[in-house]
Motif scaffolding. Structure first.
Motif, PDB file in Angstrom:
ATOM      1  N   GLY A 136      -1.568   7.194   5.517  1.00 20.58           N
ATOM      2  CA  GLY A 136      -0.194   7.653   5.644  1.00 20.58           C
ATOM      3  C   GLY A 136      -0.107   9.166   5.785  1.00 20.58           C
ATOM      4  O   GLY A 136      -0.740   9.902   5.037  1.00 20.58           O
ATOM      5  N   PRO A 167       3.999   4.124  11.875  1.00 22.91           N
ATOM      6  CA  PRO A 167       5.086   4.959  12.387  1.00 22.91           C
ATOM      7  C   PRO A 167       4.752   5.586  13.738  1.00 22.91           C
ATOM      8  O   PRO A 167       5.638   6.003  14.468  1.00 22.91           O
ATOM      9  N   LEU A 191       5.151   1.938   3.951  1.00 19.24           N
ATOM     10  CA  LEU A 191       5.822   2.473   5.138  1.00 19.24           C
ATOM     11  C   LEU A 191       4.852   2.793   6.259  1.00 19.24           C
ATOM     12  O   LEU A 191       5.173   2.627   7.434  1.00 19.24           O
ATOM     13  N   ASP A 192       3.648   3.254   5.910  1.00 19.61           N
ATOM     14  CA  ASP A 192       2.725   3.609   6.998  1.00 19.61           C
ATOM     15  C   ASP A 192       2.214   2.375   7.742  1.00 19.61           C
ATOM     16  O   ASP A 192       1.583   2.504   8.786  1.00 19.61           O
ATOM     17  N   LEU A 245       6.784   0.826   9.227  1.00 15.66           N
ATOM     18  CA  LEU A 245       7.879   1.585   9.826  1.00 15.66           C
ATOM     19  C   LEU A 245       7.912   1.425  11.346  1.00 15.66           C
ATOM     20  O   LEU A 245       8.983   1.450  11.958  1.00 15.66           O
TER      21      LEU A 245
END
Lengths: 295, 295
Positions: free
Chosen positions: B11, B58, B90-91, B94
């Motif tokens: 991340g 992301p 999230l990494d 997303l």
């Protein structure tokens, strides 16, 4: 005041991951006719030390990595003094979640946009890992404020917009704003307005400005009807062309004028298109990633 | 079966937007010692027509734009047959919100990860603009399934992990999985395990595998204590080095072995470091973006 266009494309960027149109093919092939563009964001720098970001695009990591002004000035640091959101659309907000590595972050948004993001999405708790990590400040309407320590003043003015796709509530005047920016101590203004449903409410600001970065999403109102059933106006973007378009509506303004937030379907992306020739003949530039504007 | 490392970083990526450490400086400067890396994701291709994505980082837009296998094969199309999420960080997730342009998308996740994302975050409604836009399928534990029309079979096995930072609930066995992949009709397996709190539960799978992509987040347990107060184990990443590290724990395995999901603080990123020399001497490779693996 210096503006740097970090990303000149609308949501999805150019090329867009699932699009095999002629323009996206040229962009992937490295053709000079259609340059790749990331999603809409602008860095603004004044006489102060910090830098302001106008919107946080999903591409913010690559935008910051290639922009020397935005590199850290210490072992753990960011020159980004504040991020200003103009609406709650994902192509303007998702990048906040890429600015999460234990770094204090100041975000300006209208109360409505802040509520939609923070109360509706647990993921934003990632920006609350320690006290003071994210500081949300209310972006007032029609009142000029100082943008952190950038030396730039910003005033948000309501712009005809829409409620983001994922939000379920009645529309609000706080849903979408244009920004009027000026360097502290100077009078010349720049208008940043990349989601504009109708030109009229912003005409006065644009006529008084020295520079305008305007909504270049679509050239034609029916440009993506075949793809998704929506017209440009349904998505709160006035088209460029046609009798009701921004090119006609803004004929005669004296500001430096730049179309940005350009969708991958818009023919002005192609340096050899008739539409590019038409906007350039009318005195407009088409933004590219990395374009710098002294304003 | 062919694997392509779309992103080899943990991340934040390399360089990380707010990090001015020596490695991030080298990466920004274009030094061959530390190559830039985007966030963890792998494309997997078998004898079928579609391609599988292991996690949606992301950085998915830039990863797809530079990987010809992932370009559209028609005017509006994507060869991505399915995305498999290994956890709800999230990494890893997303990027789903960057795959939103009116394109059907199949996502495999455990029931817990799906609930955390879709029930906790209104933004995921953006993937529900028309019936069938996003199809969520439950990723079962310890049972092999076909990954769309890729010709690749995948089996999720629980791995010691953690609840994502933004989620407020008790831990579950569904929070974090490793993936055991094989080409339909063949026996050789590849283990993809980029968030692993302890080696032991996965040792058997790794000993039987022909290839392993393993958690290379941190070299030392205390690598980021000074930055955020957490040790590697607190973040559910076993460090590489030290007596309890993965390098010692996996000494003697015969699989092709690759460290990926490498944090910007990890000295193995530097081609001239003693730590890089140590892992290479033990038969490990350090993943880079674009690395292809025939498995």
């Amino acid at each position: 005041m210096k503006l740097c266009i970090l990303g000149a494309a609308a949501g999805g960027g150019v090329p867009q991951w699932n699009c095999g149109c002629g323009q996206c093919i040229l962009a992937r092939a490295g053709s000079p006719r259609v340059r790749p563009r990331t999603q809409d964001s602008v860095a603004v720098r004044g006489p102060g030390s910090g830098i302001g970001l106008l919107n946080a695009s999903p591409d913010v990591a690559v935008q910051m990595a290639r922009t020397e002004d935005l590199w850290p000035r210490g072992a753990r640091q960011s020159p980004v003094a504040a991020v200003v959101l103009t609406n709650g659309d994902l192509d303007h907000c998702l990048g906040l979640l890429s600015l999460r590595e234990w770094q204090p972050l100041v975000v300006y948004a209208t109360a409505a946009v802040r509520r939609d993001l923070c109360e509706g999405n647990a993921m934003f708790r990632t920006l609350e890992r320690f006290p003071g990590q994210s500081t949300w400040r209310t972006l007032p309407l029609d009142r000029e404020i100082a943008l952190g320590d950038t030396g730039v003043l910003v005033r948000a003015v309501p712009a005809p917009g829409k409620v983001p796709v994922h939000v379920r509530r009645a529309p609000s005047v706080e849903d979408n704003v244009a920004l009027v920016l000026r360097e502290d101590g100077r009078r010349a203004t720049t208008v940043y307005a990349t989601a504009v449903g109708r030109v009229d409410p912003l005409r006065g600001e644009i006529e008084r400005a020295a520079c305008v970065l305007f909504d270049g999403t679509f050239y034609r109102a029916d440009e993506i009807v075949a793809l998704c059933g929506a017209r440009a106006e349904d998505m709160a973007h006035v088209p460029i062309g046609g009798p009701g378009g921004s090119l006609a509506a803004l004929a005669g303004i004296s500001a430096r004028r730049v179309y940005t937030h350009v969708n991958n379907t818009n023919p002005i992306l192609d340096a050899e298109s008739a539409e590019r020739a038409a906007v350039e003949a009318a005195g407009w530039q088409v933004a590219e990633d990395g374009m710098e504007i002294a304003a």
